[in-house]
Design an enzyme around this catalytic site. Structure first.
Site, PDB file in Angstrom:
ATOM      1  N   CYS A 193     -11.277 -19.239 -12.897  1.00 52.47           N
ATOM      2  CA  CYS A 193     -11.770 -19.582 -11.566  1.00 52.47           C
ATOM      3  C   CYS A 193     -11.303 -20.958 -11.123  1.00 52.47           C
ATOM      4  O   CYS A 193     -11.062 -21.191  -9.940  1.00 52.47           O
ATOM      5  CB  CYS A 193     -13.305 -19.532 -11.558  1.00 52.47           C
ATOM      6  SG  CYS A 193     -13.988 -17.885 -11.767  1.00 52.47           S
ATOM      7  N   CYS A 337       1.617 -28.487 -15.054  1.00 56.45           N
ATOM      8  CA  CYS A 337       0.663 -27.541 -14.489  1.00 56.45           C
ATOM      9  C   CYS A 337      -0.730 -28.109 -14.756  1.00 56.45           C
ATOM     10  O   CYS A 337      -0.875 -29.283 -15.091  1.00 56.45           O
ATOM     11  CB  CYS A 337       0.834 -26.143 -15.091  1.00 56.45           C
ATOM     12  SG  CYS A 337       0.442 -26.048 -16.855  1.00 56.45           S
TER      13      CYS A 337
END
Length: 381
Positions: A193, A337
């Site tokens: 999420c 990332c």
């Protein structure tokens, strides 16, 4: 469900649960069964919040909560157990207070620990059934394996962006989670999420389904989601069902299981550092910023990049790395990332494309926020 002696209802409880008692399928005996039940929730977050609230309101006598996190501001968009005053507090402590305020007769057991193979059996043995609301595959498989080994019913749910899924396992009555998904993906390769986002109301739908399944199992009512994967698409407002069967070769519930005790999966499915790729610390990357000989390539999705990114970084999502050819094989490519998993995959792809000077930020932008710039916003959960 485990047989337990009846827990007699008090006059206050008879009044409180009157709407349940009017249902012939529940009645006094059913409400006493709910009072006697002990339900464990893994995760007191988006899924655990509605599950816990409805189970507490319905009269389940004992709820156990496993979660070692603290409440963060970004949780409040979907984790309805908490309010602004909860930020910074232990989730299980704040959740326990909220649940007992809702139902003073409720017993809440706090497990403010990370669930691991070393403690999972000891914790699970004290409960009749388990609800899994985790967002990590390692925890999801550990919960499944422990429930199969200990012969505990399990209601599992997961959410991603605008979609959710749910299924139920009951020992001897249907397939387990590994029958449907035999092997976990490498941790971090499927965005959680915090990386992919989630519609705030979505866990409310799926967590409520989990609570419904738990109550049905306690009361012995209806048809649980055995051998049925229920999926929910919030954008189309559509539920679909996929049937699946027990696998004779399942590693944990099959005819000849190879998993006989719970095992931690962390490390077993990690992405390995490809040969020829340099690991950079946050401090080493900081020294490279502004160096025209190095291209800092952020492989997160554009919406993640927009929230926050390093100065001078280029955004090329993992799925578009074919564009690396425009940099030429002579330029150094440094991939970043959120956590360092996607940048490892990008490094391997760059080598395949003929780029020889490749590096990645170990620990990702989380490490940058920890070691270099504490104010750096990487959309933490």
């Amino acid at each position: 469900m485990t047989e337990r002696s009846s827990a007699m209802l008090t006059a206050e409880e008879l009044a409180r649960y009157r709407r349940h008692l009017l249902l012939p399928e529940v009645g006094v005996a059913g409400q006493e069964a709910l009072k006697a039940a002990r339900v464990l929730l893994i995760g007191a977050g988006g899924l655990g919040s509605p599950s816990a609230l409805y189970l507490a309101a319905s009269g389940v006598g004992t709820l156990g909560l496993i979660d070692c996190d603290q409440v963060e501001a970004s949780n409040l968009q979907r984790q309805v157990l908490y309010d602004h005053a909860s930020v910074g507090r232990s989730k299980v402590q704040a959740a326990g207070e909220r649940l007992r305020a809702m139902n003073p007769q409720l017993s809440v057991i706090h497990h403010d620990v990370e669930m691991r193979a070393a403690n999972v059996c000891e914790i699970f043995r004290g409960y009749d059934l388990v609800l899994d609301g985790t967002d990590r595959f390692s925890a999801r498989y550990l919960a499944n394996d422990a429930c199969v080994i200990l012969r505990k019913p399990l209601v599992s749910a997961a959410i991603h962006r605008f979609e959710g899924l749910a299924m139920t396992y009951v020992p001897g009555q249907g397939p387990c989670y590994r029958c449907l998904f035999p092997d976990p993906p490498a941790e971090g390769l499927v965005p959680n999420c915090a990386e992919a986002g989630v519609l705030g109301v979505l866990p409310g739908v799926m967590g409520t389904i989990q609570a419904t399944e738990a109550i049905k199992l306690i009361l012995g009512l209806g048809e649980p989601l055995l051998g049925r994967l229920l999926t929910y698409d919030a954008l189309r407002l559509r539920f679909e069902e996929f049937r699946f069967a027990r696998r004779a070769d399942c590693a944990v519930c099959g005819d000849h299981p190879s998993i006989l005790v719970p095992q931690d999966l962390d490390g077993a499915c990690d992405v390995e550092l490809p040969a020829g790729v340099d690991r950079l610390s946050a401090a080493q990357l900081q020294a490279l910023l502004g160096d025209s000989a190095a291209a800092i390539i952020d492989v997160r999705e554009p919406h993640e990049f927009q929230i926050a990114h390093l100065a001078g970084a280029l955004n090329i999502p993992l799925a578009e790395l074919g564009r690396l050819g425009e940099f030429g094989a002579q330029r150094r490519c440094v991939f970043v990332c959120r956590s360092g998993v996607r940048s490892l995959r990008a490094s391997a792809l760059a080598l395949e494309l003929g780029i020889r000077d490749v590096a990645h930020l170990e620990g990702g932008l989380l490490a940058w926020a920890r070691d270099i710039d504490a104010s750096f916003d990487v959309a933490l959960p």
